[in-house]
Write a protein that holds these residues in place. Sequence first.
Motif, PDB file in Angstrom:
ATOM      1  N   VAL A 178      66.102 -46.781  -1.250  1.00 20.34           N
ATOM      2  CA  VAL A 178      65.566 -46.900  -2.607  1.00 20.34           C
ATOM      3  C   VAL A 178      66.684 -46.625  -3.608  1.00 20.34           C
ATOM      4  O   VAL A 178      67.438 -45.669  -3.472  1.00 20.34           O
ATOM      5  CB  VAL A 178      64.402 -45.913  -2.816  1.00 20.34           C
ATOM      6  CG1 VAL A 178      63.893 -45.994  -4.259  1.00 20.34           C
ATOM      7  CG2 VAL A 178      63.271 -46.189  -1.842  1.00 20.34           C
ATOM      8  N   GLY A 179      66.789 -47.484  -4.606  1.00 15.18           N
ATOM      9  CA  GLY A 179      67.847 -47.374  -5.604  1.00 15.18           C
ATOM     10  C   GLY A 179      68.958 -48.378  -5.410  1.00 15.18           C
ATOM     11  O   GLY A 179      69.759 -48.603  -6.323  1.00 15.18           O
ATOM     12  N   ASP A 213      71.940 -38.780  -2.895  1.00 16.84           N
ATOM     13  CA  ASP A 213      72.162 -38.330  -4.265  1.00 16.84           C
ATOM     14  C   ASP A 213      71.490 -39.216  -5.313  1.00 16.84           C
ATOM     15  O   ASP A 213      71.910 -39.250  -6.471  1.00 16.84           O
ATOM     16  CB  ASP A 213      73.668 -38.219  -4.577  1.00 16.84           C
ATOM     17  CG  ASP A 213      74.314 -37.084  -3.808  1.00 16.84           C
ATOM     18  OD1 ASP A 213      73.596 -36.133  -3.433  1.00 16.84           O
ATOM     19  OD2 ASP A 213      75.530 -37.150  -3.576  1.00 16.84           O
ATOM     20  N   ARG A 214      70.459 -39.939  -4.912  1.00 12.82           N
ATOM     21  CA  ARG A 214      69.627 -40.684  -5.862  1.00 12.82           C
ATOM     22  C   ARG A 214      68.219 -40.130  -5.693  1.00 12.82           C
ATOM     23  O   ARG A 214      67.660 -40.182  -4.601  1.00 12.82           O
ATOM     24  CB  ARG A 214      69.660 -42.194  -5.567  1.00 12.82           C
ATOM     25  CG  ARG A 214      71.059 -42.812  -5.572  1.00 12.82           C
ATOM     26  CD  ARG A 214      71.637 -42.889  -6.978  1.00 12.82           C
ATOM     27  NE  ARG A 214      70.852 -43.742  -7.857  1.00 12.82           N
ATOM     28  CZ  ARG A 214      70.918 -45.083  -7.856  1.00 12.82           C
ATOM     29  NH1 ARG A 214      71.709 -45.712  -7.018  1.00 12.82           N
ATOM     30  NH2 ARG A 214      70.183 -45.775  -8.712  1.00 12.82           N
ATOM     31  N   THR A 229      66.606 -55.235  -6.504  1.00  9.75           N
ATOM     32  CA  THR A 229      66.538 -53.778  -6.582  1.00  9.75           C
ATOM     33  C   THR A 229      65.506 -53.269  -5.590  1.00  9.75           C
ATOM     34  O   THR A 229      64.368 -53.748  -5.571  1.00  9.75           O
ATOM     35  CB  THR A 229      66.157 -53.314  -7.995  1.00  9.75           C
ATOM     36  OG1 THR A 229      67.107 -53.821  -8.934  1.00  9.75           O
ATOM     37  CG2 THR A 229      66.126 -51.793  -8.075  1.00  9.75           C
ATOM     38  N   VAL A 230      65.893 -52.317  -4.763  1.00 10.19           N
ATOM     39  CA  VAL A 230      64.973 -51.737  -3.785  1.00 10.19           C
ATOM     40  C   VAL A 230      64.154 -50.652  -4.474  1.00 10.19           C
ATOM     41  O   VAL A 230      64.685 -49.605  -4.863  1.00 10.19           O
ATOM     42  CB  VAL A 230      65.738 -51.158  -2.573  1.00 10.19           C
ATOM     43  CG1 VAL A 230      64.753 -50.512  -1.595  1.00 10.19           C
ATOM     44  CG2 VAL A 230      66.544 -52.253  -1.880  1.00 10.19           C
ATOM     45  N   LEU A 231      62.847 -50.899  -4.615  1.00  7.55           N
ATOM     46  CA  LEU A 231      61.935 -49.922  -5.224  1.00  7.55           C
ATOM     47  C   LEU A 231      61.283 -49.032  -4.181  1.00  7.55           C
ATOM     48  O   LEU A 231      60.968 -47.873  -4.462  1.00  7.55           O
ATOM     49  CB  LEU A 231      60.842 -50.646  -6.021  1.00  7.55           C
ATOM     50  CG  LEU A 231      61.286 -51.516  -7.199  1.00  7.55           C
ATOM     51  CD1 LEU A 231      60.069 -52.121  -7.875  1.00  7.55           C
ATOM     52  CD2 LEU A 231      62.121 -50.723  -8.191  1.00  7.55           C
ATOM     53  N   MET A 290      64.253 -45.932 -12.784  1.00  6.69           N
ATOM     54  CA  MET A 290      65.397 -46.837 -12.891  1.00  6.69           C
ATOM     55  C   MET A 290      65.416 -47.598 -14.213  1.00  6.69           C
ATOM     56  O   MET A 290      66.323 -48.398 -14.460  1.00  6.69           O
ATOM     57  CB  MET A 290      65.371 -47.848 -11.737  1.00  6.69           C
ATOM     58  CG  MET A 290      65.513 -47.237 -10.363  1.00  6.69           C
ATOM     59  SD  MET A 290      65.376 -48.527  -9.087  1.00  6.69           S
ATOM     60  CE  MET A 290      64.778 -47.550  -7.696  1.00  6.69           C
ATOM     61  N   GLY A 291      64.393 -47.385 -15.054  1.00  2.95           N
ATOM     62  CA  GLY A 291      64.357 -48.056 -16.349  1.00  2.95           C
ATOM     63  C   GLY A 291      63.745 -49.434 -16.328  1.00  2.95           C
ATOM     64  O   GLY A 291      63.968 -50.228 -17.253  1.00  2.95           O
TER      65      GLY A 291
END
Length: 280
Positions: free
Chosen positions: A273-274, A14-15, A4-6, A51-52
């Motif tokens: 990111v995302g 749209d993120r 996951t790209v933080l 992102m939880g």
Amino acid sequence: MKLTVLVDNNTLIDRYFFAEPGLSFLLEDSGIRVLFDTGYSDIFLTNARKMGHSLLDLDYLVLSHGHLDHSWGLGPLIRLFTEAGIERLPGRPPVLVAHPLAFESKKTEEIGEIGSLFTPKKLSEHFRLQLSSTPLWLSEKLVFLGEIPRNFTFEAEAAVGYVKDSEGNKIPDHLPDDTALVYRAEAGLVIITGCSHSGICNIAEYAKEVCGDSRVLDIVGGFHLLKPSEERMRGTLEYLKKLDPGCVHACHCTDLNSKIELSKVCRLKEVGVGLQIEYF
């Protein structure tokens, strides 16, 4: 393994995450959670929370090298664990893995400090340190490469600032601490880089040697191709064309013209990111 790209220079459309000139990835595989780099600020924590993802139960914290855009998030991470302790939240400090020279004070004449803000002694009060210049297996499938042999002459580059020796003399910094992670997927190797100061081709060759596998499924991270010389660009393209990786996720310190050139010899994929990528 899920990546996951933080933190990256860009976000996905749209993120609604934050971006900065830096890099941070979260890797999850078979119960092992690894934070690769911390970016420049605290946005890796904000983005992870959006992102939880909790970063209180990391197994490893790995630094690709000591530059500010990869290590200055250490301060906010220390605060996260400190505040979790105050609130008695469940969590544990991860093992911090890096090259032994990653925490040297790195400076340039124009900017001043561009290296780590923490010494190994100070960091050892917050994390369990495992510093290594040789390959270190974090799990059966994930390896920290340590110091990268530099064999391709076209990837030799000028020093980035300087460090000081014990007598205070300025020594040109060629970033011997620059390293990478490699994940052994069923279909080949996934090479995970920070900035690739040691050369993306040098890194790929060493990854193949350490893992005993010549198949490269993906390369994710910074390629350090910022207005590269014609010799370096040509050598990189020739190498990658021969390597024929499954795909390439070039980001962070890779400029637009270099991405355009890479797209001519590789299956270049978008990064921001995302982004989440899964490997089997």
